[in-house]
Design a protein around this motif. Structure first.
Motif, short mmCIF file in Angstrom:
data_model
loop_
_atom_site.label_atom_id
_atom_site.label_comp_id
_atom_site.label_asym_id
_atom_site.label_seq_id
_atom_site.Cartn_x
_atom_site.Cartn_y
_atom_site.Cartn_z
N THR A 53 16.11 -6.03 10.46
CA THR A 53 15.16 -6.92 9.80
C THR A 53 15.82 -7.87 8.83
O THR A 53 16.76 -7.50 8.11
N ASP A 54 15.33 -9.10 8.83
CA ASP A 54 15.74 -10.08 7.84
C ASP A 54 14.97 -9.75 6.56
O ASP A 54 13.88 -9.17 6.63
N VAL A 55 15.53 -10.08 5.40
CA VAL A 55 14.82 -9.82 4.15
C VAL A 55 13.69 -10.84 3.97
O VAL A 55 12.55 -10.47 3.71
N MET A 56 14.01 -12.12 4.14
CA MET A 56 13.03 -13.17 3.91
C MET A 56 12.30 -13.52 5.21
O MET A 56 12.90 -14.11 6.12
N MET A 57 11.03 -13.12 5.30
CA MET A 57 10.23 -13.43 6.47
C MET A 57 8.81 -13.77 6.06
O MET A 57 8.36 -13.35 4.99
N PRO A 58 8.08 -14.51 6.93
CA PRO A 58 6.68 -14.82 6.63
C PRO A 58 5.80 -13.57 6.60
O PRO A 58 6.11 -12.58 7.26
N PHE A 59 4.73 -13.64 5.85
CA PHE A 59 3.67 -12.62 5.73
C PHE A 59 4.11 -11.35 5.00
O PHE A 59 3.61 -11.02 3.95
N ILE A 60 5.03 -10.61 5.61
CA ILE A 60 5.52 -9.36 5.01
C ILE A 60 7.05 -9.46 4.98
O ILE A 60 7.66 -9.74 6.01
N SER A 61 7.66 -9.24 3.83
CA SER A 61 9.12 -9.35 3.73
C SER A 61 9.81 -8.16 4.38
O SER A 61 9.18 -7.12 4.63
N GLY A 62 11.10 -8.31 4.62
CA GLY A 62 11.89 -7.20 5.16
C GLY A 62 11.86 -5.99 4.24
O GLY A 62 11.86 -4.86 4.70
N LEU A 63 11.81 -6.25 2.92
CA LEU A 63 11.74 -5.14 1.96
C LEU A 63 10.44 -4.37 2.13
O LEU A 63 10.42 -3.13 2.08
N GLU A 64 9.35 -5.09 2.35
CA GLU A 64 8.05 -4.43 2.57
C GLU A 64 8.05 -3.66 3.89
O GLU A 64 7.43 -2.59 3.99
N VAL A 65 8.75 -4.18 4.89
CA VAL A 65 8.88 -3.48 6.18
C VAL A 65 9.59 -2.14 5.96
O VAL A 65 9.14 -1.10 6.41
N ILE A 66 10.71 -2.17 5.21
CA ILE A 66 11.47 -0.94 4.92
C ILE A 66 10.57 0.06 4.19
O ILE A 66 10.50 1.24 4.56
N SER A 67 9.88 -0.42 3.17
CA SER A 67 9.00 0.44 2.38
C SER A 67 7.92 1.08 3.26
O SER A 67 7.64 2.27 3.16
N HIS A 68 7.34 0.29 4.16
CA HIS A 68 6.29 0.77 5.07
C HIS A 68 6.85 1.88 5.98
O HIS A 68 6.22 2.92 6.15
N VAL A 69 8.03 1.62 6.54
CA VAL A 69 8.65 2.59 7.46
C VAL A 69 8.97 3.90 6.74
O VAL A 69 8.70 4.98 7.25
N ARG A 70 9.55 3.81 5.55
CA ARG A 70 9.97 5.00 4.82
C ARG A 70 8.81 5.74 4.15
O ARG A 70 8.77 6.97 4.17
N ASN A 71 7.88 5.01 3.54
CA ASN A 71 6.83 5.65 2.73
C ASN A 71 5.53 5.91 3.47
O ASN A 71 4.96 6.98 3.35
N LYS A 72 5.06 4.92 4.26
CA LYS A 72 3.77 5.12 4.94
C LYS A 72 3.97 5.86 6.26
O LYS A 72 3.28 6.83 6.54
#
Length: 122
Positions: A53-72
């Motif tokens: 994943t790229d960090v800077m992306m539209p709608f949901i950032s790469g950081l939010e993607v990581i957080s979603h995968v690990r926490n949710k």
């Protein structure tokens, strides 16, 4: 043996297609997302073996993607993050959220393949 599945979240179409071509040549099955929202949907539907994943992306950032995968989703799926140079703070956040590896852009697709193999053959 089934192909290893990779979700690639990258909003730069040229880079996406280059990486898709390079990784498919090595026998991986790629699922492409052009933004973080698509990435989350693909990850939930495909349960990939690896996430790029790229960090800077539209709608949901790469950081939010990581957080979603690990926490949710509570997945231990390896994650490699891309980011443009000079974003040390983003890199540290990515690792703190649970990223496994980081590559600064621009990077060599061949180096990416080596890192992918290393993470998938642990």
């Amino acid at each position: 043996m089934s192909k290893k599945k990779i979700v690639l979240a990258e909003d730069n179409t040229t880079l996406s297609l280059l990486l898709k071509f390079r990784l498919e040549k090595d026998g991986y099955e790629l699922f492409m997302a052009t933004d973080g929202k698509e990435a989350v949907e693909l990850i939930e539907n495909q349960i990939p073996d690896l996430i790029l994943t790229d960090v800077m992306m539209p709608f949901i950032s790469g950081l939010e993607v990581i957080s979603h995968v690990r926490n949710k989703l509570e997945l231990k799926t390896p994650i490699i993050v891309f980011s443009s140079a000079g974003q040390e703070e983003m890199v540290l956040k990515a690792f703190n959220l649970g990223a496994n590896d980081f590559m600064g852009k621009p990077f060599s697709p061949n180096e990416l393949v080596i890192r992918v193999k290393r993470l998938l053959n642990m």
